[in-house]
Design an enzyme around this catalytic site. Structure first.
Site, PDB file in Angstrom:
ATOM      1  N   HIS A  74       0.809  -1.216   0.000  1.00 50.74           N
ATOM      2  CA  HIS A  74       0.000   0.000   0.000  1.00 50.74           C
ATOM      3  C   HIS A  74       0.847   1.272   0.000  1.00 50.74           C
ATOM      4  O   HIS A  74       0.393   2.312  -0.442  1.00 50.74           O
ATOM      5  CB  HIS A  74      -0.949   0.019   1.204  1.00 50.74           C
ATOM      6  CG  HIS A  74      -2.100  -0.895   1.025  1.00 50.74           C
ATOM      7  ND1 HIS A  74      -3.233  -0.531   0.335  1.00 50.74           N
ATOM      8  CD2 HIS A  74      -2.299  -2.170   1.430  1.00 50.74           C
ATOM      9  CE1 HIS A  74      -4.078  -1.543   0.316  1.00 50.74           C
ATOM     10  NE2 HIS A  74      -3.543  -2.546   0.978  1.00 50.74           N
ATOM     11  N   ASP A  75       2.045   1.202   0.511  1.00 51.25           N
ATOM     12  CA  ASP A  75       2.861   2.412   0.652  1.00 51.25           C
ATOM     13  C   ASP A  75       3.683   2.735  -0.592  1.00 51.25           C
ATOM     14  O   ASP A  75       3.911   3.896  -0.885  1.00 51.25           O
ATOM     15  CB  ASP A  75       3.802   2.280   1.857  1.00 51.25           C
ATOM     16  CG  ASP A  75       4.517   3.582   2.145  1.00 51.25           C
ATOM     17  OD1 ASP A  75       3.829   4.597   2.404  1.00 51.25           O
ATOM     18  OD2 ASP A  75       5.753   3.606   2.097  1.00 51.25           O
ATOM     19  N   VAL A  78       5.011   3.589  -7.994  1.00 45.31           N
ATOM     20  CA  VAL A  78       5.888   3.276  -9.109  1.00 45.31           C
ATOM     21  C   VAL A  78       7.286   3.841  -8.876  1.00 45.31           C
ATOM     22  O   VAL A  78       8.282   3.194  -9.127  1.00 45.31           O
ATOM     23  CB  VAL A  78       5.299   3.821 -10.427  1.00 45.31           C
ATOM     24  CG1 VAL A  78       6.264   3.624 -11.576  1.00 45.31           C
ATOM     25  CG2 VAL A  78       3.970   3.145 -10.709  1.00 45.31           C
ATOM     26  N   ASP A  82       7.083   6.046   0.439  1.00 43.31           N
ATOM     27  CA  ASP A  82       7.197   7.322   1.147  1.00 43.31           C
ATOM     28  C   ASP A  82       6.790   7.268   2.614  1.00 43.31           C
ATOM     29  O   ASP A  82       6.830   8.284   3.308  1.00 43.31           O
ATOM     30  CB  ASP A  82       6.400   8.406   0.426  1.00 43.31           C
ATOM     31  CG  ASP A  82       4.910   8.099   0.359  1.00 43.31           C
ATOM     32  OD1 ASP A  82       4.450   7.117   0.981  1.00 43.31           O
ATOM     33  OD2 ASP A  82       4.197   8.851  -0.326  1.00 43.31           O
ATOM     34  N   SER A  84       4.029   7.253   3.854  1.00 46.63           N
ATOM     35  CA  SER A  84       2.879   8.111   4.115  1.00 46.63           C
ATOM     36  C   SER A  84       1.795   7.386   4.900  1.00 46.63           C
ATOM     37  O   SER A  84       1.016   8.021   5.600  1.00 46.63           O
ATOM     38  CB  SER A  84       2.300   8.647   2.805  1.00 46.63           C
ATOM     39  OG  SER A  84       1.897   7.585   1.970  1.00 46.63           O
TER      40      SER A  84
END
Length: 144
Positions: A74-75, A78, A82, A84
């Protein structure tokens, strides 16, 4: 026989794509891309600390490896990862880990534990993204 031909075709296509991409990015001297042992100079023990923390957590909670792998899925986009998904919600913005799309994302506290262990040894050196990726790698190794 046909399945061997198809497999060979896809292998050749993948090989050609990899060579094409490599030459496309070869001119970029600014960005070396992924680098093995990236922290060997700034924090040589980082990977060992992460491995040990993952081993300890896996010993207590066997399913942690799968959640780390899911977090990476999920993090990472391409271009990069990050971290996030580790951010907290604010009054104006709902974080990734609290949205409806994030079902199954969990064990963020384990990443926090690993980050604390790394920070004790090398404060401000190893990113949360690196810890996410390395812990996922080591978690999968623990399963196999």
């Amino acid at each position: 026989m046909a399945s061997n031909s198809i497999a060979l075709f896809f292998f050749a296509l993948l090989s050609f794509s990899a060579v094409s991409l490599r030459s496309a990015f070869a001119d970029n001297k600014e960005d070396p891309g992924l680098v093995m042992n990236f922290h060997k100079d700034a924090c040589p023990q980082a990977e060992d600390i992460i491995k040990e923390q993952v081993r300890l957590l896996y010993k207590r909670h066997k399913k942690t490896a799968f959640s780390w792998l899911r977090n990476i899925f999920h993090d990472c986009g391409v271009q990069s990862c990050d971290a996030s998904l580790l951010l907290y919600s604010t009054r104006r913005t709902l974080s990734e880990k609290e949205t409806d799309r994030s079902f199954g994302l969990r064990n963020f506290s384990y990443i926090d534990n690993i980050k604390e262990a790394v920070e004790r040894e090398c404060p401000g050196v190893v990113s949360c993204s690196d810890i996410l990726v390395l812990s996922a790698r080591d978690g999968i190794v623990a399963v196999t």
